[in-house]
Design a protein around this motif. Sequence first.
Motif, PDB file in Angstrom:
ATOM      1  N   GLN A  60      37.361  49.616  41.016  1.00  0.00           N
ATOM      2  CA  GLN A  60      36.853  50.824  40.515  1.00  0.00           C
ATOM      3  C   GLN A  60      35.719  50.662  39.363  1.00  0.00           C
ATOM      4  N   ASP A  61      34.646  51.503  39.529  1.00  0.00           N
ATOM      5  CA  ASP A  61      33.520  51.307  38.705  1.00  0.00           C
ATOM      6  C   ASP A  61      33.745  51.214  37.296  1.00  0.00           C
ATOM      7  N   SER A  62      34.734  51.817  36.853  1.00  0.00           N
ATOM      8  CA  SER A  62      35.133  51.766  35.356  1.00  0.00           C
ATOM      9  C   SER A  62      35.520  50.680  34.777  1.00  0.00           C
ATOM     10  N   VAL A  63      35.827  49.317  35.620  1.00  0.00           N
ATOM     11  CA  VAL A  63      36.519  48.156  35.154  1.00  0.00           C
ATOM     12  C   VAL A  63      35.857  47.169  35.580  1.00  0.00           C
ATOM     13  N   ARG A  64      34.736  47.416  36.529  1.00  0.00           N
ATOM     14  CA  ARG A  64      33.895  46.340  37.058  1.00  0.00           C
ATOM     15  C   ARG A  64      33.028  45.693  35.694  1.00  0.00           C
ATOM     16  N   GLY A  65      33.200  44.416  35.833  1.00  0.00           N
ATOM     17  CA  GLY A  65      32.615  43.533  34.654  1.00  0.00           C
ATOM     18  C   GLY A  65      33.536  43.523  33.499  1.00  0.00           C
ATOM     19  N   ARG A  66      34.418  44.047  33.693  1.00  0.00           N
ATOM     20  CA  ARG A  66      35.375  43.896  32.377  1.00  0.00           C
ATOM     21  C   ARG A  66      36.664  43.477  32.729  1.00  0.00           C
ATOM     22  N   PHE A  67      37.161  43.655  34.128  1.00  0.00           N
ATOM     23  CA  PHE A  67      38.509  43.258  34.737  1.00  0.00           C
ATOM     24  C   PHE A  67      38.313  42.261  35.576  1.00  0.00           C
ATOM     25  N   THR A  68      39.122  41.348  35.810  1.00  0.00           N
ATOM     26  CA  THR A  68      39.103  40.218  36.903  1.00  0.00           C
ATOM     27  C   THR A  68      40.257  40.025  37.518  1.00  0.00           C
ATOM     28  N   ILE A  69      40.316  40.408  39.112  1.00  0.00           N
ATOM     29  CA  ILE A  69      41.708  40.199  39.560  1.00  0.00           C
ATOM     30  C   ILE A  69      41.499  38.657  40.463  1.00  0.00           C
ATOM     31  N   SER A  70      42.560  38.332  40.397  1.00  0.00           N
ATOM     32  CA  SER A  70      42.728  36.948  41.127  1.00  0.00           C
ATOM     33  C   SER A  70      44.045  36.827  41.524  1.00  0.00           C
ATOM     34  N   ARG A  71      44.383  35.851  42.758  1.00  0.00           N
ATOM     35  CA  ARG A  71      45.559  35.518  43.349  1.00  0.00           C
ATOM     36  C   ARG A  71      45.938  34.486  43.695  1.00  0.00           C
ATOM     37  N   ASP A  72      47.232  33.948  43.842  1.00  0.00           N
ATOM     38  CA  ASP A  72      47.611  32.548  44.150  1.00  0.00           C
ATOM     39  C   ASP A  72      48.369  32.789  45.460  1.00  0.00           C
ATOM     40  N   ASN A  73      47.559  32.790  46.760  1.00  0.00           N
ATOM     41  CA  ASN A  73      48.399  32.842  47.818  1.00  0.00           C
ATOM     42  C   ASN A  73      49.675  32.035  48.053  1.00  0.00           C
ATOM     43  N   ALA A  74      49.718  30.892  47.616  1.00  0.00           N
ATOM     44  CA  ALA A  74      50.913  29.772  48.036  1.00  0.00           C
ATOM     45  C   ALA A  74      52.015  30.290  47.062  1.00  0.00           C
ATOM     46  N   LYS A  75      51.748  30.757  45.707  1.00  0.00           N
ATOM     47  CA  LYS A  75      53.111  31.375  44.899  1.00  0.00           C
ATOM     48  C   LYS A  75      53.216  32.714  44.907  1.00  0.00           C
ATOM     49  N   ASN A  76      52.192  33.651  45.635  1.00  0.00           N
ATOM     50  CA  ASN A  76      52.479  34.911  46.190  1.00  0.00           C
ATOM     51  C   ASN A  76      52.151  35.747  44.435  1.00  0.00           C
ATOM     52  N   THR A  77      51.271  35.405  43.848  1.00  0.00           N
ATOM     53  CA  THR A  77      50.967  35.976  42.723  1.00  0.00           C
ATOM     54  C   THR A  77      49.759  36.793  42.376  1.00  0.00           C
ATOM     55  N   VAL A  78      49.741  37.626  41.831  1.00  0.00           N
ATOM     56  CA  VAL A  78      48.353  38.270  41.469  1.00  0.00           C
ATOM     57  C   VAL A  78      48.362  38.555  39.952  1.00  0.00           C
ATOM     58  N   SER A  79      47.087  38.409  39.414  1.00  0.00           N
ATOM     59  CA  SER A  79      46.816  38.688  38.007  1.00  0.00           C
ATOM     60  C   SER A  79      45.574  39.239  37.688  1.00  0.00           C
ATOM     61  N   LEU A  80      45.735  40.114  36.566  1.00  0.00           N
ATOM     62  CA  LEU A  80      44.567  40.879  36.256  1.00  0.00           C
ATOM     63  C   LEU A  80      44.265  40.541  34.853  1.00  0.00           C
ATOM     64  N   GLN A  81      42.793  39.963  34.574  1.00  0.00           N
ATOM     65  CA  GLN A  81      42.279  39.604  33.227  1.00  0.00           C
ATOM     66  C   GLN A  81      41.753  40.901  32.703  1.00  0.00           C
ATOM     67  N   MET A  82      41.987  41.292  31.806  1.00  0.00           N
ATOM     68  CA  MET A  82      41.381  42.760  31.153  1.00  0.00           C
ATOM     69  C   MET A  82      40.673  42.364  30.195  1.00  0.00           C
ATOM     70  N   ASN A  83      39.323  42.357  29.976  1.00  0.00           N
ATOM     71  CA  ASN A  83      38.643  42.186  29.012  1.00  0.00           C
ATOM     72  C   ASN A  83      37.843  43.552  28.423  1.00  0.00           C
ATOM     73  N   SER A  84      37.421  43.352  27.016  1.00  0.00           N
ATOM     74  CA  SER A  84      36.566  44.261  26.445  1.00  0.00           C
ATOM     75  C   SER A  84      37.574  46.042  26.764  1.00  0.00           C
TER      76      SER A  84
END
Length: 121
Positions: A60-84
């Motif tokens: 969503q627009d309100s988090v773009r540039g502040r939040f970063t989503i990433s995943r590890d397919n081998a481990k079936n994990t997803v993370s959300l780095q939230m800054n500012s």
Amino acid sequence: QVQLVESGGGLVQPGGSLRLSCAASGRIFRSNAMGWYRQAPGKQRELVAAISSGGMISSQDSVRGRFTISRDNAKNTVSLQMNSLKPEDTAVYYCNAEIQGSRWESTNQYWGQGTQVTVSS
């Protein structure tokens, strides 16, 4: 069955950072889209960010540039780095995953139990 376990929520001051993590376990043949939703008091649950198995991201627009989503397919994990972080980011954050249990099954949606993120001074 599939379980999603979240971690990383908490209390942070405005401008601070938090990292949310979610691990899927159980009978998993393939995980498709994984993502994070949030729900603030009195509001509907809304998509924060999602990432496909191929790495395509929507947010969503309100988090773009502040939040970063990433995943590890081998481990079936997803993370959300939230800054500012801002007070308006305060909500319960839920992990979501579209998972196929076997090659003969259809994809189902699963939710984590939710983790509280509070941004306040």
